[in-house]
Design a protein around this motif. Structure first.
Motif, mmCIF file in Angstrom:
data_model
loop_
_atom_site.group_PDB
_atom_site.id
_atom_site.type_symbol
_atom_site.label_atom_id
_atom_site.label_comp_id
_atom_site.label_asym_id
_atom_site.label_seq_id
_atom_site.Cartn_x
_atom_site.Cartn_y
_atom_site.Cartn_z
ATOM 1 N N ALA A 221 -5.138 14.681 -6.762
ATOM 2 C CA ALA A 221 -5.992 15.313 -7.773
ATOM 3 C C ALA A 221 -7.444 14.852 -7.643
ATOM 4 C CB ALA A 221 -5.458 15.012 -9.172
ATOM 5 N N VAL A 222 -7.656 13.575 -7.418
ATOM 6 C CA VAL A 222 -9.012 13.047 -7.267
ATOM 7 C C VAL A 222 -9.677 13.640 -6.026
ATOM 8 C CG1 VAL A 222 -10.335 10.944 -6.756
ATOM 9 C CG2 VAL A 222 -8.596 10.926 -8.551
ATOM 10 N N VAL A 223 -8.946 13.753 -4.929
ATOM 11 C CA VAL A 223 -9.497 14.325 -3.701
ATOM 12 C C VAL A 223 -9.847 15.798 -3.911
ATOM 13 C CG1 VAL A 223 -8.945 14.956 -1.315
ATOM 14 C CG2 VAL A 223 -8.384 12.673 -2.163
ATOM 15 N N VAL B 273 -10.561 17.370 -6.782
ATOM 16 C CA VAL B 273 -11.720 17.473 -7.678
ATOM 17 C C VAL B 273 -13.002 17.134 -6.923
ATOM 18 C CG1 VAL B 273 -12.829 16.431 -9.702
ATOM 19 C CG2 VAL B 273 -10.428 17.096 -9.807
ATOM 20 N N ALA B 274 -12.971 16.124 -6.085
ATOM 21 C CA ALA B 274 -14.159 15.763 -5.312
ATOM 22 C C ALA B 274 -14.559 16.893 -4.363
ATOM 23 C CB ALA B 274 -13.900 14.475 -4.533
ATOM 24 N N LEU B 275 -13.592 17.533 -3.720
ATOM 25 C CA LEU B 275 -13.899 18.649 -2.825
ATOM 26 C C LEU B 275 -14.466 19.846 -3.588
ATOM 27 C CD1 LEU B 275 -10.855 18.571 -0.378
ATOM 28 C CD2 LEU B 275 -13.249 18.092 0.157
ATOM 29 N N VAL B 276 -13.925 20.133 -4.756
ATOM 30 C CA VAL B 276 -14.418 21.255 -5.555
ATOM 31 C C VAL B 276 -15.848 20.991 -6.016
ATOM 32 C CG1 VAL B 276 -14.121 22.473 -7.744
ATOM 33 C CG2 VAL B 276 -12.148 22.065 -6.265
ATOM 34 N N VAL B 277 -16.120 19.792 -6.495
ATOM 35 C CA VAL B 277 -17.474 19.453 -6.944
ATOM 36 C C VAL B 277 -18.465 19.561 -5.783
ATOM 37 C CG1 VAL B 277 -18.918 17.549 -7.782
ATOM 38 C CG2 VAL B 277 -16.750 18.046 -8.896
ATOM 39 N N PHE B 278 -18.090 19.057 -4.635
ATOM 40 C CA PHE B 278 -18.960 19.141 -3.468
ATOM 41 C C PHE B 278 -19.205 20.592 -3.071
ATOM 42 C CE2 PHE B 278 -19.389 19.401 1.185
ATOM 43 C CZ PHE B 278 -20.571 18.709 1.333
ATOM 44 N N SER B 279 -18.145 21.402 -3.069
ATOM 45 C CA SER B 279 -18.277 22.815 -2.687
ATOM 46 C C SER B 279 -19.155 23.584 -3.656
ATOM 47 C CB SER B 279 -16.902 23.468 -2.624
ATOM 48 O OG SER B 279 -16.100 22.827 -1.670
ATOM 49 N N VAL B 280 -18.960 23.377 -4.944
ATOM 50 C CA VAL B 280 -19.764 24.089 -5.943
ATOM 51 C C VAL B 280 -21.227 23.679 -5.836
ATOM 52 C CG1 VAL B 280 -20.179 24.331 -8.432
ATOM 53 C CG2 VAL B 280 -17.855 24.508 -7.529
ATOM 54 N N THR B 281 -21.486 22.420 -5.605
ATOM 55 C CA THR B 281 -22.859 21.943 -5.449
ATOM 56 C C THR B 281 -23.520 22.598 -4.237
ATOM 57 O OG1 THR B 281 -22.244 19.831 -6.416
ATOM 58 C CG2 THR B 281 -24.298 19.894 -5.185
ATOM 59 N N ARG B 282 -22.774 22.701 -3.144
ATOM 60 C CA ARG B 282 -23.319 23.349 -1.942
ATOM 61 C C ARG B 282 -23.566 24.836 -2.175
ATOM 62 N NH1 ARG B 282 -25.525 21.167 2.146
ATOM 63 N NH2 ARG B 282 -24.524 22.606 3.558
ATOM 64 N N ILE C 235 0.845 -1.194 0.000
ATOM 65 C CA ILE C 235 0.000 0.000 0.000
ATOM 66 C C ILE C 235 0.880 1.243 0.000
ATOM 67 C CG2 ILE C 235 -1.657 1.342 1.359
ATOM 68 C CD1 ILE C 235 -2.893 -1.286 2.257
ATOM 69 N N GLY C 236 1.958 1.214 0.749
ATOM 70 C CA GLY C 236 2.897 2.337 0.782
ATOM 71 C C GLY C 236 3.530 2.565 -0.581
ATOM 72 N N ARG C 237 3.852 1.507 -1.309
ATOM 73 C CA ARG C 237 4.431 1.642 -2.654
ATOM 74 C C ARG C 237 3.440 2.287 -3.617
ATOM 75 N NH1 ARG C 237 7.196 -4.257 -3.387
ATOM 76 N NH2 ARG C 237 8.869 -3.959 -1.866
ATOM 77 N N VAL C 238 2.181 1.867 -3.531
ATOM 78 C CA VAL C 238 1.144 2.432 -4.396
ATOM 79 C C VAL C 238 0.975 3.915 -4.091
ATOM 80 C CG1 VAL C 238 -1.325 2.406 -4.932
ATOM 81 C CG2 VAL C 238 -0.071 0.258 -4.732
ATOM 82 N N LEU C 239 0.960 4.286 -2.804
ATOM 83 C CA LEU C 239 0.812 5.691 -2.431
ATOM 84 C C LEU C 239 2.001 6.511 -2.915
ATOM 85 C CD1 LEU C 239 -0.668 5.485 1.182
ATOM 86 C CD2 LEU C 239 -1.813 6.172 -0.914
ATOM 87 N N ARG C 240 3.199 5.983 -2.831
ATOM 88 C CA ARG C 240 4.367 6.721 -3.288
ATOM 89 C C ARG C 240 4.345 6.925 -4.798
ATOM 90 N NH1 ARG C 240 8.845 3.345 -1.528
ATOM 91 N NH2 ARG C 240 7.600 2.365 0.062
ATOM 92 N N ARG C 241 3.864 5.951 -5.536
ATOM 93 C CA ARG C 241 3.860 6.044 -6.994
ATOM 94 C C ARG C 241 2.709 6.899 -7.519
ATOM 95 N NH1 ARG C 241 4.908 -0.213 -8.686
ATOM 96 N NH2 ARG C 241 7.012 -0.368 -7.844
ATOM 97 N N GLN C 242 1.561 6.802 -6.903
ATOM 98 C CA GLN C 242 0.349 7.429 -7.418
ATOM 99 C C GLN C 242 -0.158 8.577 -6.547
ATOM 100 O OE1 GLN C 242 -0.880 6.535 -10.368
ATOM 101 N NE2 GLN C 242 0.656 4.929 -10.593
ATOM 102 N N TRP C 243 0.688 9.203 -5.749
ATOM 103 C CA TRP C 243 0.213 10.227 -4.821
ATOM 104 C C TRP C 243 -0.379 11.431 -5.547
ATOM 105 C CZ3 TRP C 243 1.995 15.192 -4.484
ATOM 106 C CH2 TRP C 243 3.190 15.481 -5.132
#
Length: 93
Positions: free
Chosen positions: A19-21, A23-32, A6-14
């Protein structure tokens, strides 16, 4: 999966995970914000029948356009139904 993989995956794909987190926060904020400011409310417009005015008193308007003899002009105006009208190359007196 172990903690090591799991640590290797996080280091490679951080960057992708961040970016996904974001984008999710922006979409939630704009919707609110749309809900708070009421932009998701539909604005209703009255029909043409309800705009009928029974006290209509039409006026007569006379346009006088002056210029050099033999010159031409383009004249724009609104007709009795408030529709734009255009007359091109009108000879001036």
């Amino acid at each position: 999966m172990s903690k090591l993989s799991i640590g290797r995956v996080l280091r490679r794909q951080w960057t992708v995970i961040v970016a996904v987190v974001v984008v999710a926060l922006v979409v939630f904020s704009v919707t609110r914000l749309h809900g708070i400011f009421g932009s998701n409310n539909e604005v209703s417009r009255p029909s043409a029948d309800s705009l009928e005015n029974t006290g209509y008193n039409p006026k007569r308007v006379l346009f006088e356009v002056f210029g050099s003899p033999g010159a031409t002009a383009t004249i724009n105006y609104l007709d009795e139904h408030a529709q734009p009208q255009r007359v091109d190359d009108v000879s001036l007196p």
